[in-house]
Enzyme design. Structure first.
Site, short mmCIF file in Angstrom:
data_model
loop_
_atom_site.label_atom_id
_atom_site.label_comp_id
_atom_site.label_asym_id
_atom_site.label_seq_id
_atom_site.Cartn_x
_atom_site.Cartn_y
_atom_site.Cartn_z
N HIS A 104 41.02 52.57 49.27
CA HIS A 104 40.61 52.85 50.66
C HIS A 104 41.57 52.21 51.67
O HIS A 104 41.60 52.60 52.82
CB HIS A 104 39.14 52.50 50.92
CG HIS A 104 38.81 51.06 51.12
ND1 HIS A 104 38.30 50.26 50.12
CD2 HIS A 104 38.90 50.26 52.20
CE1 HIS A 104 38.08 49.04 50.59
NE2 HIS A 104 38.45 49.01 51.86
N ASP A 240 38.63 51.24 42.92
CA ASP A 240 39.18 51.28 44.29
C ASP A 240 40.54 50.59 44.37
O ASP A 240 40.67 49.50 44.92
CB ASP A 240 38.17 50.62 45.24
CG ASP A 240 38.45 50.93 46.70
OD1 ASP A 240 39.56 51.39 47.01
OD2 ASP A 240 37.56 50.69 47.53
N SER A 648 39.56 43.36 51.80
CA SER A 648 39.77 44.49 50.93
C SER A 648 41.19 44.44 50.38
O SER A 648 42.14 44.25 51.14
CB SER A 648 39.59 45.80 51.69
OG SER A 648 38.24 46.16 51.65
#
Ligand code: ARG
Ligand code: GLU
Length: 716
Positions: A104, A240, A648
Site C-alpha cells: 500500500h 502487504d 507502514s
C-alpha cells in the site's frame, strides 16, 4: 498470561514511578518482579536509547545494544531505515540497495506503471534483472545520518516576558542558525523538529535518494488480500509488501535519475531471519511514525470520541453507502473509485475502532484518575500556583473549541474528502481569491485549477457524486439543492474548461453564474472568513496550554516514562509477539497462516480471490525453506509495538538485529494507541518475512532477489 495485562501502562507507570523519589535510570532490572507491561509503549528517539530503553529492551529479550541500533561512528541498524516518500517507512535488505516496503506504500507507483495490457496492480510485477527495474519520477527515500539535541541553542535569548509569538520567532531564528552552522557533507540536508510539545529540539542531518526503481510487487489479491473487510483487523492474511531499489551515482552518492546510476551500496542492510518468531519473542519496529497525541487531558479524549469521531464517521458512512453500492454495479465505477474509496474507508474504519478501544479500556475514567494524581503531585510539590490552573483551563478551552473543531472538520470532510463537485467549487474559490488579490496570479491560479479539474475528472462519475451529495450534505447544512448537478458546468470537464475561457474578468463572471458555484460560494466563504480563523485562535490556545501541560507533567512527576509524540521522525518502538483478546471469550493467536488465506478464499471476489498459483503451491505444500517448524507458512503476526500511520513498511527486527517482519497495520481496538497505548489490546500487525520470501521465490520465481539477501538462522 495476557489476562494479567490489566492496566494502562503509561499512566500507571507514571503513577507508580512518581511514588519513588529517586530517578529511574537503568535500574529496572534490579526491581523485582519485573513487570514487562510497563516497559512497552512509546516511540523513542534512536540517539537516546542508552540507559532506560536499553535496559527495557534487554528485559524484553533483546540482545542488541543501543549502539547496534544507532551509532554515528560506525554503521548501525538506523542506516538501513529510510523514510519512503515522506509518508511510509522502508528498509534496505541487500548490499545492492534492495528496499522493502508495503504494497500500500508503493501502491501509486505500481498503479502508475499499470495499464490494461500490463495490469501490475492486478497481476503483480517482477523485474527479472536490473534493466527491467522501473524508475519512478518524484519518489524519494530519506535516511538519517545523525541526530543532535539542539535544545539549549533553540532556547537562547528566550525570556519569560516574551509573548508566545515572540518566543516562536526567536526559536525559529535560533534553529535556522543551528542548521547553518552544522558540519555536514555537501549532498546532505538538515531539518529541525520540536519534541515534547516544544520542550526539546533536535536537528537531523539527512541524505535523500531520488533514483528509486520498482523491483517487484505481488498481485493485489496477495498484497491487498482482504481489502477493507480485513483492514485494521486480525486475523489478517495480507502479503502487504513491495520491493524497490535505490540507485546512486558512480561514487555511491545520491543523484537524480540517470541510466548510468548503479545500485546503491548501503552502510548497513538488514539480514533476513529464516527462523521466524514465537509468542513472547522480542520485536523492535524501526520507522517514521507520523502523529500521536499521548498527553491529552481526559476532556480532549472525551471530545474526540464522543463528538469529533462520530460526526466524521457519520459523513463517511453516508458517502460510503453510495460509493460501495455503486462500485458493485459497474466495473468502470469500481476502477474509478478504487483508491478514493480505500482512502475514505481507511479512516472511517479506524475512527470506529478508536472509539471502541477508548470505551473498552475505560480510557477517559483512567485519565481522570491520572489527573487526580497529577493534581495531588502539584500540591505536594508546591506547584499549584504555577500549574494548578491547567486542567480547569483545558476544560474551559475545550468547551469553547469543540463545536468549531467539529464544524471545521465536517467542512473538510464534505468539501475536500467526500464530495467532488464541492471540491471543484472549493478550488474555484481559491482561484477567484488568488486573482482578486493580485491579477498577476491569473495564469498560475488558472493552470493550477485546471490541473485539479483534470485530476478529479480522471476518476469521476456524476451519478455517484450526486448521490454522495444528497447523502452527506444534510450532515453539514440545512441548505441542500441537488438541482445544481443538472445546471453546473463542473460535472463535465469540457464544459468546465469552456467556462475558463477568456480574460480573468470573464472567467470570474462565468464562475459566479455557475449554479454549483453560486450554491457553494457562501459556504466556502464562511469557512475562510469565520470557521477557520475561529478554529485557529482556539486551537493555538489549546496547543500553548498543551505545551505547558507537558512541562508541568515532567516537573510534577519527574520520574515517569515520557516518550515524545510522533512527529514523522525516526523512532524505535519495542515489544513482544503477543495475541490479544478483543472481546469476551475471544482470543486471537498471534500468528496467522496460509491455511487462513485458503479458508477466506472466495473465487472471483474482489477482496478474497486467491491466485491459482498460490492455491497450487498450498495444495502441493511446496514451501521450500520458508515453512515454520510445523510445516506451515506463516502469513501475519501481532506484536505489542507502539506504532501509528507512517510506520507502514517499518521493519520488525528480532533480538539480534535481523528482519523478521514488515509492519503494515494495527488491530481495530488498538488504534486508540494514538492517544492511549494500552498493552492489553494495542497490537501492531506485521507480515511474516517468511511469507514475503515464499511469495518472491516460490510464487514469483524471482530467485535473484532472494540470492542477493543475507538469509540467517539466529535460533540455530
Ligand atoms: N490500515 C492500513 C493503514 O492505515 C492499511 C491501509 C491500506 N489498505 C486499505 N484497505 N485501505 O494504512
Ligand atoms: N497502515 C498504516 C500506514 O500506512 C499503518 C497502520 C497504523 O496506522 O498503524 O502507515
Amino acid at each position: 498470561m495476557m489476562k494479567n495485562f490489566k492496566f494502562y501502562a503509561l499512566l500507571l507507570t507514571i503513577f507508580l514511578l512518581s511514588c519513588k523519589t529517586t530517578k529511574i535510570t537503568p535500574s529496572v532490572a534490579e526491581s523485582s518482579p519485573i513487570d514487562l507491561k510497563t516497559m512497552q509503549g512509546g516511540m523513542w528517539i534512536p540517539s537516546l536509547l542508552e540507559g532506560m530503553n536499553e535496559t527495557e529492551m534487554i528485559n524484553l529479550g533483546s540482545k542488541l545494544t543501543a549502539k547496534d541500533i544507532y551509532d554515528v561512528n560506525h554503521s548501525s541498524l538506523k542506516d538501513a531505515i529510510g523514510h519512503f516518500n515522506g509518508g511510509c517507512t522502508s528498509e534496505i535488505i541487500s548490499n545492492q540497495g534492495l528496499v522493502l516496503t508495503n504494497h500500500h506504500c508503493g501502491f501509486s507507483q505500481i498503479q502508475s506503471h499499470s495499464s490494461l495490457e500490463n495490469d501490475y496492480l492486478k497481476d503483480g510485477f517482477w523485474a527479472m534483472n536490473l534493466e527491467d527495474e522501473l524508475p519512478n519520477e518524484g519518489l524519494f527515500i530519506e535516511f538519517i545520518v545523525r541526530i543532535e539535541d539542539i535544545t539549549k541553542q533553540a532556547f537562547m535569548g528566550i525570556t519569560d516576558n516574551m509573548t508566545e509569538a515572540q518566543k516562536q520567532s526567536q526559536i525559529t531564528k535560533n534553529t535556522n542558525a543551528a542548521q547553518k552552522s552544522i558540519v555536514k557533507e555537501a549532498w546532505q540536508d538538515t531539518k529541525v523538529k520540536a519534541f515534547y510539545k516544544g520542550n526539546q529540539y533536535f536537528l537531523f542531518v539527512t541524505e535523500l535518494f531520488e533514483d528509486i526503481r520498482l523491483v517487484g510487487a505481488p498481485p493485489s489479491s496477495i498484497g491487498k488480500f482482504g481489502n477493507d473487510t480485513d483492514n485494521w483487523v486480525f486475523p489478517r492474511h495480507t502479503g502487504d509488501f513491495s520491493m524497490f531499489r535505490i540507485y546512486a551515482d558512480k561514487n555511491n552518492k545520491p543523484a537524480a535519475y540517470s541510466k548510468d546510476n548503479v545500485p546503491y551500496t548501503p552502510k548497513h542492510y538488514l539480514p533476513v531471519s529464516l527462523d521466524g518468531i514465537e509468542e513472547g519473542d522480542f520485536t523492535l519496529v524501526f520507522g517514521f511514525p507520523g502523529r500521536t497525541n499521548e498527553y491529552l487531558p481526559a476532556v480532549a479524549i472525551e471530545h474526540i470520541t464522543k463528538q469529533f469521531n462520530p460526526s466524521n464517521i457519520a459523513i463517511r458512512a453516508a458517502a460510503l453507502k453510495v460509493i460501495d453500492a455503486k462500485m458493485k454495479t459497474s466495473d468502470a465505477i469500481r476502477i474509478k473509485y478504487a483508491s478514493k474509496q480505500a482512502r475514505i474507508a481507511n479512516y472511517w474504519k479506524k475512527w470506529i475502532g478508536e472509539n471502541l478501544g477508548i470505551e473498552k479500556s475505560n480510557a477517559v475514567a483512567k485519565r481522570r484518575a491520572f489527573e487526580a494524581t497529577f493534581t495531588k503531585a502539584l500540591k505536594e510539590k508546591g506547584l499549584e500556583n504555577k500549574y494548578g490552573n491547567i486542567l480547569p483551563q483545558f476544560k474551559q478551552l475545550y468547551s469553547d473549541f469543540s463545536s468549531i473543531n467539529i464544524k471545521r472538520r465536517n467542512f473538510i470532510e464534505v468539501f475536500l474528502v467526500n464530495n467532488e463537485l464541492m471540491q471543484m467549487c472549493f478550488r474555484a474559490y481559491q482561484m477567484e481569491q488568488a486573482i482578486t488579490k493580485n491579477p498577476s496570479n491569473f495564469e498560475k491560479a488558472k493552470t493550477s485549477f485546471i490541473g485539479r479539474l483534470k485530476g478529479i475528472h480522471k476518476n469521476y462519475d456524476v451519478s455517484v457524486d450526486k448521490s454522495v451529495f444528497n447523502n452527506i450534505m444534510p450532515l453539514y447544512t440545512s441548505n441542500i439543492d441537488a438541482s445544481i448537478y443538472n445546471l453546473t458546468a463542473f460535472t463535465s470537464l469540457d464544459k468546465s474548461l469552456k467556462l475558463l475561457d477568456g480574460t480573468a474578468d470573464q472567467i470570474i463572471r462565468n464562475l459566479n453564474q455557475d449554479a454549483a458555484y453560486k450554491y457553494a460560494k457562501p459556504l466556502i466563504a464562511e469557512f475562510y472568513n469565520k470557521i477557520n480563523p475561529a478554529y485557529q485562535t482556539k486551537n493555538n490556545a489549546i496547543n500553548t496550554l498543551q505545551a505547558k501541560y507537558m512541562t508541568a507533567l515532567m516537573e510534577a512527576l519527574p520520574n515517569a516514562r515520557y516518550f515524545p509524540d510522533a512527529n514523522s521522525t525516526l523512532r524505535v518502538t519495542y515489544g513482544q509477539v503477543h495475541g490479544y483478546s478483543p472481546r469476551d471469550a475471544v482470543y486471537y493467536n498471534p500468528v496467522s497462516y496460509l491455511d487462513g488465506v485458503i479458508e477466506k478464499y472466495v473465487p472471483g471476489d474482489y477482496e478474497f480471490d486467491v491466485p491459482k498459483k498460490l492455491r497450487d503451491l498450498y495444495k502441493a505444500k511446496d514451501y521450500g525453506q520458508y515453512a515454520d517448524k510445523n510445516g506451515k507458512i506463516p502469513v501475519c503476526f501481532l506484536g505489542t509495538n507502539h506504532t501509528t500511520g507512517g510506520n507502514s513498511g517499518s521493519p520488525a527486527i528480532d533480538a539480534y538485529g535481523n528482519l523478521v517482519g514488515l509492519n503494515f497495520d494495527r488491530v481495530w481496538e488498538g488504534t486508540m494507541s494514538d492517544m492511549n497505548y494500552d498493552p492489553e489490546i494495542c497490537r501492531n500487525i506485521m507480515v511474516d518475512i517468511r511469507y514475503v520470501l515464499f511469495i518472491v521465490d516460490k510464487y514469483a520465481g524471482a530467485k535473484r532477489l532472494i540470492d542477493e539477501m543475507t538469509l540467517v538462522h539466529p535460533k540455530k
